[in-house]
Design a protein around this motif. Sequence first.
Motif, mmCIF file in Angstrom:
data_model
loop_
_atom_site.group_PDB
_atom_site.id
_atom_site.type_symbol
_atom_site.label_atom_id
_atom_site.label_comp_id
_atom_site.label_asym_id
_atom_site.label_seq_id
_atom_site.Cartn_x
_atom_site.Cartn_y
_atom_site.Cartn_z
ATOM 1 N N ASN A 75 -97.775 -27.824 -70.978
ATOM 2 C CA ASN A 75 -97.127 -26.561 -71.325
ATOM 3 C C ASN A 75 -95.615 -26.714 -71.394
ATOM 4 O OD1 ASN A 75 -95.732 -23.921 -69.925
ATOM 5 N ND2 ASN A 75 -97.347 -23.312 -71.350
ATOM 6 N N LEU A 76 -95.047 -27.441 -70.457
ATOM 7 C CA LEU A 76 -93.591 -27.610 -70.426
ATOM 8 C C LEU A 76 -93.099 -28.390 -71.634
ATOM 9 C CD1 LEU A 76 -93.073 -28.405 -66.634
ATOM 10 C CD2 LEU A 76 -92.508 -26.279 -67.816
ATOM 11 N N VAL A 77 -93.808 -29.453 -71.995
ATOM 12 C CA VAL A 77 -93.382 -30.255 -73.152
ATOM 13 C C VAL A 77 -93.487 -29.429 -74.435
ATOM 14 C CG1 VAL A 77 -93.895 -32.293 -74.548
ATOM 15 C CG2 VAL A 77 -93.972 -32.449 -72.054
ATOM 16 N N ASP A 78 -94.566 -28.690 -74.586
ATOM 17 C CA ASP A 78 -94.722 -27.856 -75.790
ATOM 18 C C ASP A 78 -93.602 -26.811 -75.882
ATOM 19 O OD1 ASP A 78 -96.980 -29.257 -76.467
ATOM 20 O OD2 ASP A 78 -98.390 -27.790 -75.639
ATOM 21 N N ARG A 79 -93.247 -26.216 -74.761
ATOM 22 C CA ARG A 79 -92.169 -25.224 -74.764
ATOM 23 C C ARG A 79 -90.813 -25.872 -75.063
ATOM 24 N NH1 ARG A 79 -92.630 -21.568 -69.436
ATOM 25 N NH2 ARG A 79 -90.612 -20.884 -70.294
ATOM 26 N N ALA A 266 -85.717 -26.460 -66.711
ATOM 27 C CA ALA A 266 -85.414 -25.143 -67.288
ATOM 28 C C ALA A 266 -84.402 -25.261 -68.425
ATOM 29 C CB ALA A 266 -84.891 -24.204 -66.201
ATOM 30 N N VAL A 267 -83.360 -26.045 -68.223
ATOM 31 C CA VAL A 267 -82.348 -26.221 -69.268
ATOM 32 C C VAL A 267 -82.951 -26.928 -70.475
ATOM 33 C CG1 VAL A 267 -80.152 -27.332 -69.824
ATOM 34 C CG2 VAL A 267 -80.441 -26.176 -67.635
ATOM 35 N N LEU A 268 -83.818 -27.910 -70.247
ATOM 36 C CA LEU A 268 -84.484 -28.600 -71.352
ATOM 37 C C LEU A 268 -85.340 -27.641 -72.167
ATOM 38 C CD1 LEU A 268 -85.554 -31.907 -69.560
ATOM 39 C CD2 LEU A 268 -83.843 -31.684 -71.370
ATOM 40 N N LEU A 269 -85.810 -26.584 -71.524
ATOM 41 C CA LEU A 269 -86.612 -25.576 -72.217
ATOM 42 C C LEU A 269 -85.760 -24.454 -72.793
ATOM 43 C CD1 LEU A 269 -88.920 -27.117 -70.798
ATOM 44 C CD2 LEU A 269 -89.978 -24.930 -70.321
ATOM 45 N N GLY A 270 -84.451 -24.612 -72.740
ATOM 46 C CA GLY A 270 -83.556 -23.592 -73.264
ATOM 47 C C GLY A 270 -83.475 -22.361 -72.389
ATOM 48 N N PRO A 484 -93.624 -30.119 -83.383
ATOM 49 C CA PRO A 484 -93.591 -29.157 -84.495
ATOM 50 C C PRO A 484 -92.251 -29.174 -85.215
ATOM 51 C CG PRO A 484 -93.300 -28.025 -82.399
ATOM 52 C CD PRO A 484 -93.620 -29.457 -82.069
ATOM 53 N N THR A 485 -92.267 -28.726 -86.448
ATOM 54 C CA THR A 485 -91.025 -28.628 -87.210
ATOM 55 C C THR A 485 -90.166 -27.500 -86.644
ATOM 56 O OG1 THR A 485 -92.141 -29.394 -89.213
ATOM 57 C CG2 THR A 485 -90.037 -28.246 -89.496
#
Length: 501
Positions: A75-79, A266-270, A484-485
């Motif tokens: 889930n974290l990588v996809d986000r 969290a920062v990596l996920l924006g 994803p693009t």
Amino acid sequence: MRHGLNRLAIGAMVPGLISMLLLSGCAVGPDYKPKANADLKVPRAFVASDPSEADAEPLDLAQWWREFDDPVLTNLVDRAFAANLDIAAAAARLAQARATLRGTQGQLLPTADVSGSANRSVGNQSSSFIDPTTGQTVSRGGDTTIYRGSATVAWEADVFGRIRRSVEAARADMQSQAANLAFAQAGVASEVGLNYINARLAQIRLRIARDNLAAQDDTLQIVGWRRQAGLVSSLDYEQARQLRSQTAASLPGIENDYLTAVNRIAVLLGETPGAITPLIDPPASLPLAPGVGAPIPAVVVQRRPDIRAAERTLAAEVARIGVQTAQLYPALRLSGSFSGSATTVGNVINDGVGQLVAGITAPIFQGGQIRAAIRGQRASADAALASYQSTVLVALEEVENALKGREAAERSVTDVSIGAEAAANALIYAQDQYRAGLIDFQALLDAQRTRLSSQDSEAQARAARATATIQLYKALGGGWESAPTPAPGPYEGGTNSKTRP
């Protein structure tokens, strides 16, 4: 000539134009040729790999994080793929490179501009005037409307390939930016994975330390009772207190390690730091690192996006040698114009005048500037080649180190697990013997200290194996194929953006 283009002039120019267009198939400057593996010093197999696996099928690294079988990690990588700002910036640079390519390709096509106007004169007296556009005398009486129209067309015949080399360079730049986007995606996936392992490791270390702290509190209480009863000295009590305080002092550092890892994710996920803490806070075990094999180095060269980016940058720099070299040769430019005016719209074209002009410009004396620019561009291509070769060698180094690191981590897990089991058994024996009076209190404290250290080392060894596996996946260039693009940014394609010609 009025009322149309000068057909005789055009007919005289056609043979020369055809000859120029036939010459336009050539393009000056060197043609780019990809480097062979031997030129890049790529060996057939990794030194750290099993020779029997040298011809094995490449690993499927497109979604390596799913091999850990951890839904939270997935889930974290996809986000992160959807919201990471470094990926968004790389996607914007790719969009910019695509726009540059389209603009450069447009130089191969003619350009055209048109303009028109209407001039209304109001008056009762008849008069005449000379139209400055055509030189004709126009009579008017009363209200008069004059319509004017003009058009210009220009085109550069790319005889020596300056524009085509520019397009070639722009296309290579775009492909390099596409590879940089893939590299950013692979890097974000691996960084999320590494920080997730660190967060889970910190949770496990906290649990181990707190369990041992509770056991040491019990021991300290028992020793306190025995001291009051005169069965042990104050030395035993102070030693137990010292061990307990040492364990308690380790907790803040581990808690900080946990918060650092979670905030980084969290920062990596924006997101802002702390935004995803509730998702990871529930304690969980370390994800089990899957087994991996080793493909041949040539697969790494083809898969790693940073190598692809360096190779495409080299191709762009080689193409720009041709752009600079073309400055030494003449340039053919064709231009046409039309203008007309009349008192009715339909007669503007019929009464108009047009002309077609072919112009050739060639450098005569530039003070050595053009040849200096060519030498400078060749040096830039040499630098790009060196950077490309260095990127390949660094990639091979990273894979070799990752292979050895994972092998060492695998062996370490086995040995440390045996040591942790032995330390747990030793503590049980030490507690029984201390109660029986067979050993002193210092031996019991040593057994407690060894058990804590062994448990902590076992957790860190398992985390090191997972970390080494992720680093190997990253070194092999995995993690970007299934990304994803990225969505266009607000200024590129959002509702607030405006596009103008």
